[in-house]
Design a protein around this motif. Structure first.
Motif, PDB file in Angstrom:
ATOM      1  N   PHE A 234       0.885  -1.219   0.151  1.00  0.00           N
ATOM      2  CA  PHE A 234       0.067  -0.056  -0.160  1.00  0.00           C
ATOM      3  C   PHE A 234       0.849   1.366   0.036  1.00  0.00           C
ATOM      4  CE2 PHE A 234       0.785  -0.275   4.446  1.00  0.00           C
ATOM      5  CZ  PHE A 234       1.015   1.148   4.849  1.00  0.00           C
ATOM      6  N   LYS A 235       0.280   2.458  -0.410  1.00  0.00           N
ATOM      7  CA  LYS A 235       1.002   3.535  -0.462  1.00  0.00           C
ATOM      8  C   LYS A 235       1.389   4.059   1.144  1.00  0.00           C
ATOM      9  CE  LYS A 235       0.492   8.193  -2.126  1.00  0.00           C
ATOM     10  NZ  LYS A 235      -0.320   9.094  -2.924  1.00  0.00           N
ATOM     11  N   SER A 236       2.558   4.258   1.353  1.00  0.00           N
ATOM     12  CA  SER A 236       2.985   4.614   2.637  1.00  0.00           C
ATOM     13  C   SER A 236       2.345   5.743   3.355  1.00  0.00           C
ATOM     14  CB  SER A 236       4.444   4.991   2.541  1.00  0.00           C
ATOM     15  OG  SER A 236       5.245   5.398   3.782  1.00  0.00           O
ATOM     16  N   GLY A 237       2.069   5.798   4.722  1.00  0.00           N
ATOM     17  CA  GLY A 237       1.409   6.717   5.304  1.00  0.00           C
ATOM     18  C   GLY A 237       0.114   7.319   4.701  1.00  0.00           C
ATOM     19  N   ASP A 238      -0.693   6.465   4.067  1.00  0.00           N
ATOM     20  CA  ASP A 238      -1.816   6.691   3.390  1.00  0.00           C
ATOM     21  C   ASP A 238      -2.942   5.724   4.213  1.00  0.00           C
ATOM     22  OD1 ASP A 238      -4.125   7.105   1.883  1.00  0.00           O
ATOM     23  OD2 ASP A 238      -3.161   7.525   0.112  1.00  0.00           O
ATOM     24  N   SER A 239      -3.793   6.115   4.946  1.00  0.00           N
ATOM     25  CA  SER A 239      -4.749   5.411   5.702  1.00  0.00           C
ATOM     26  C   SER A 239      -5.760   4.965   4.954  1.00  0.00           C
ATOM     27  CB  SER A 239      -5.303   6.296   7.027  1.00  0.00           C
ATOM     28  OG  SER A 239      -6.281   7.412   6.539  1.00  0.00           O
ATOM     29  N   ASN A 240      -6.264   5.881   4.109  1.00  0.00           N
ATOM     30  CA  ASN A 240      -7.419   5.462   2.996  1.00  0.00           C
ATOM     31  C   ASN A 240      -7.006   4.250   1.907  1.00  0.00           C
ATOM     32  OD1 ASN A 240      -9.234   7.453   3.941  1.00  0.00           O
ATOM     33  ND2 ASN A 240      -8.393   9.023   2.525  1.00  0.00           N
ATOM     34  N   ASP A 241      -5.604   4.365   1.728  1.00  0.00           N
ATOM     35  CA  ASP A 241      -5.108   3.215   0.832  1.00  0.00           C
ATOM     36  C   ASP A 241      -4.846   1.976   1.479  1.00  0.00           C
ATOM     37  OD1 ASP A 241      -4.140   2.424  -1.838  1.00  0.00           O
ATOM     38  OD2 ASP A 241      -2.311   2.199  -0.871  1.00  0.00           O
ATOM     39  N   LEU A 242      -4.541   2.206   2.729  1.00  0.00           N
ATOM     40  CA  LEU A 242      -4.293   0.735   3.575  1.00  0.00           C
ATOM     41  C   LEU A 242      -5.919   0.324   3.865  1.00  0.00           C
ATOM     42  CD1 LEU A 242      -2.721  -0.868   5.451  1.00  0.00           C
ATOM     43  CD2 LEU A 242      -2.601   0.730   7.193  1.00  0.00           C
ATOM     44  N   TYR A 243      -6.746   1.148   4.175  1.00  0.00           N
ATOM     45  CA  TYR A 243      -8.025   0.595   4.344  1.00  0.00           C
ATOM     46  C   TYR A 243      -8.575  -0.090   3.139  1.00  0.00           C
ATOM     47  CZ  TYR A 243     -13.014   0.743   4.809  1.00  0.00           C
ATOM     48  OH  TYR A 243     -14.525   0.168   4.850  1.00  0.00           O
ATOM     49  N   THR A 244      -8.443   0.602   2.218  1.00  0.00           N
ATOM     50  CA  THR A 244      -8.758  -0.185   0.693  1.00  0.00           C
ATOM     51  C   THR A 244      -8.012  -1.597   0.506  1.00  0.00           C
ATOM     52  OG1 THR A 244      -9.299   1.998  -0.206  1.00  0.00           O
ATOM     53  CG2 THR A 244      -8.980   0.025  -1.694  1.00  0.00           C
ATOM     54  N   SER A 248      -9.623  -5.062   0.427  1.00  0.00           N
ATOM     55  CA  SER A 248      -9.360  -6.185  -0.933  1.00  0.00           C
ATOM     56  C   SER A 248      -8.778  -7.489  -0.471  1.00  0.00           C
ATOM     57  CB  SER A 248      -8.606  -5.469  -1.789  1.00  0.00           C
ATOM     58  OG  SER A 248      -7.168  -5.215  -1.225  1.00  0.00           O
ATOM     59  N   VAL A 249      -7.978  -7.374   0.588  1.00  0.00           N
ATOM     60  CA  VAL A 249      -7.271  -8.621   1.217  1.00  0.00           C
ATOM     61  C   VAL A 249      -8.174  -9.676   1.780  1.00  0.00           C
ATOM     62  CG1 VAL A 249      -5.601  -9.729   2.530  1.00  0.00           C
ATOM     63  CG2 VAL A 249      -4.803  -7.847   0.902  1.00  0.00           C
ATOM     64  N   LEU A 250      -8.895  -8.755   2.693  1.00  0.00           N
ATOM     65  CA  LEU A 250     -10.210  -9.650   3.384  1.00  0.00           C
ATOM     66  C   LEU A 250     -11.140 -10.144   2.487  1.00  0.00           C
ATOM     67  CD1 LEU A 250     -10.643  -7.557   6.474  1.00  0.00           C
ATOM     68  CD2 LEU A 250      -9.116  -9.490   6.218  1.00  0.00           C
ATOM     69  N   ALA A 251     -11.479  -9.770   1.193  1.00  0.00           N
ATOM     70  CA  ALA A 251     -12.582 -10.340   0.309  1.00  0.00           C
ATOM     71  C   ALA A 251     -12.021 -11.462  -0.465  1.00  0.00           C
ATOM     72  CB  ALA A 251     -12.766  -9.187  -0.655  1.00  0.00           C
ATOM     73  N   GLN A 252     -10.533 -11.893  -0.313  1.00  0.00           N
ATOM     74  CA  GLN A 252      -9.953 -12.782  -0.994  1.00  0.00           C
ATOM     75  C   GLN A 252      -9.941 -14.058  -0.021  1.00  0.00           C
ATOM     76  OE1 GLN A 252      -6.477 -11.748  -3.455  1.00  0.00           O
ATOM     77  NE2 GLN A 252      -6.823  -9.832  -2.661  1.00  0.00           N
ATOM     78  N   ASN A 253      -9.542 -15.072  -0.373  1.00  0.00           N
ATOM     79  CA  ASN A 253      -9.255 -16.511   0.285  1.00  0.00           C
ATOM     80  C   ASN A 253      -7.979 -16.368   1.207  1.00  0.00           C
ATOM     81  OD1 ASN A 253      -8.782 -19.061   1.034  1.00  0.00           O
ATOM     82  ND2 ASN A 253     -10.129 -19.910  -0.544  1.00  0.00           N
ATOM     83  N   LEU A 254      -8.115 -16.002   2.407  1.00  0.00           N
ATOM     84  CA  LEU A 254      -6.981 -15.803   3.281  1.00  0.00           C
ATOM     85  C   LEU A 254      -5.953 -17.140   3.248  1.00  0.00           C
ATOM     86  CD1 LEU A 254      -8.336 -13.666   6.266  1.00  0.00           C
ATOM     87  CD2 LEU A 254      -7.300 -12.849   4.071  1.00  0.00           C
ATOM     88  N   GLU A 255      -6.589 -18.206   3.326  1.00  0.00           N
ATOM     89  CA  GLU A 255      -5.950 -19.353   3.459  1.00  0.00           C
ATOM     90  C   GLU A 255      -5.146 -19.747   2.163  1.00  0.00           C
ATOM     91  OE1 GLU A 255      -6.431 -23.977   5.074  1.00  0.00           O
ATOM     92  OE2 GLU A 255      -8.344 -22.742   4.689  1.00  0.00           O
TER      93      GLU A 255
END
Length: 299
Positions: A234-244, A248-255
């Protein structure tokens, strides 16, 4: 004197020196040079020289005055610039004794590791946690670290209290390394929100436990993250980008992502591979010397 005595007692052929900016490392380089030892230098910068005059001057001095044979770095070169003096040697890691297994019906457990300092980005990650919970995502966060900066620690505690996150945030300090490695296996996702991180090792530990990993674009070991495969950058220091990014990762298959993390570590970061790379580097000098000797003989 102690350094020279230790070298005489152990009688090494090669000495590995970390960095070159402290007085002790400069003294070590001088002693090794005077004693005729082969010198390898370990740095935490990318494996290319760059265009700056400072870096070029430092390289010239290291190679010609101190006789540095190779500069090895755990950070891969993603630039077209390159210097043959550098060699990429990825961090090695031992396999985890456990493996993360994401829960199908429990809360999403996110983990980060880092000293409690503003640069480590804990507040950034806490903001993301607040957003996730506000929208209904059942997320929990574990902060693992050391209390180094009272002001930063106070800011973290204040944010947690003001955002009513006390029940959803666990803070663990001064744990043993073994305990930290065990903790990875109790989580679903590892996030390193810090910025300007030279060469973080914790993402590799998380990957070894089977976790997908998120790091910033100013983290040196972002080269170990293959976007969409074992994590995201993610873009360093950007809370919005980190949230997005987290969403996006949580929407995928974590396993599935975690399995790729383990595979990546197994195929590229094992101790045997590290030994093989270092052996190749050490043997390269003998091969060059042998080649030069044969050329002279032919002449």
């Amino acid at each position: 004197r102690l350094l020279m005595r230790t070298i005489r007692q152990t009688q090494p052929e090669v000495i590995l020196v970390r960095g070159y900016r402290s007085a002790f490392t400069i003294i070590t380089l001088l002693v090794a040079r005077l004693m005729g030892l082969r010198i390898l230098l370990l740095v935490q910068t990318s494996t290319h020289s760059g265009a700056g005059w400072y870096r070029k001057t430092a390289l010239w001095i290291l190679q010609n005055f101190f006789g540095i044979e190779k500069i090895i770095s755990p950070l891969e070169n993603n630039s077209s610039a390159h210097n043959d003096l550098y060699e990429y040697v990825p961090f090695p890691i031992t396999p985890a004794l456990c493996q993360a297994k994401p829960s199908a019906d429990g809360p999403v457990k996110i983990m980060t590791v880092g000293k409690f300092q503003s640069r480590k980005g804990h507040l950034l990650l806490l903001q993301v946690l607040k957003q996730l919970r506000t929208e209904g995502t059942n997320a929990q966060l574990t902060l693992v670290g050391e209390a180094k900066d009272p002001a930063a620690e106070a800011s973290i505690m204040s944010f947690i209290d003001n955002s009513q996150l006390a029940e959803h945030v666990t803070i663990l300090t001064h744990l043993s390394h073994q305990r930290v490695r065990e903790l990875y296996c109790d989580h679903d996702l590892f996030v390193l929100p810090s910025w300007n991180e030279p060469a973080a090792f914790s993402p590799l530990e998380a990957m070894a436990a089977g976790l997908p990993v998120i790091v910033s674009d100013t983290c040196g070991t972002k080269c170990y993250i293959k976007a969409g495969v074992n994590g995201v950058i993610f873009k360093s220091g950007d809370s919005n980008d980190l949230y997005t990014t987290v969403k996006s990762v949580l929407a995928q298959n974590l396993e599935h992502l975690g399995a790729h993390s383990m595979e990546y570590v197994t195929t590229r970061h094992s101790l045997s591979q590290y030994a093989q790379i270092m052996t190749t580097i050490l043997n390269s000098k003998y091969e060059k010397d042998s080649s030069k000797s044969n050329q002279k003989h032919n002449i």
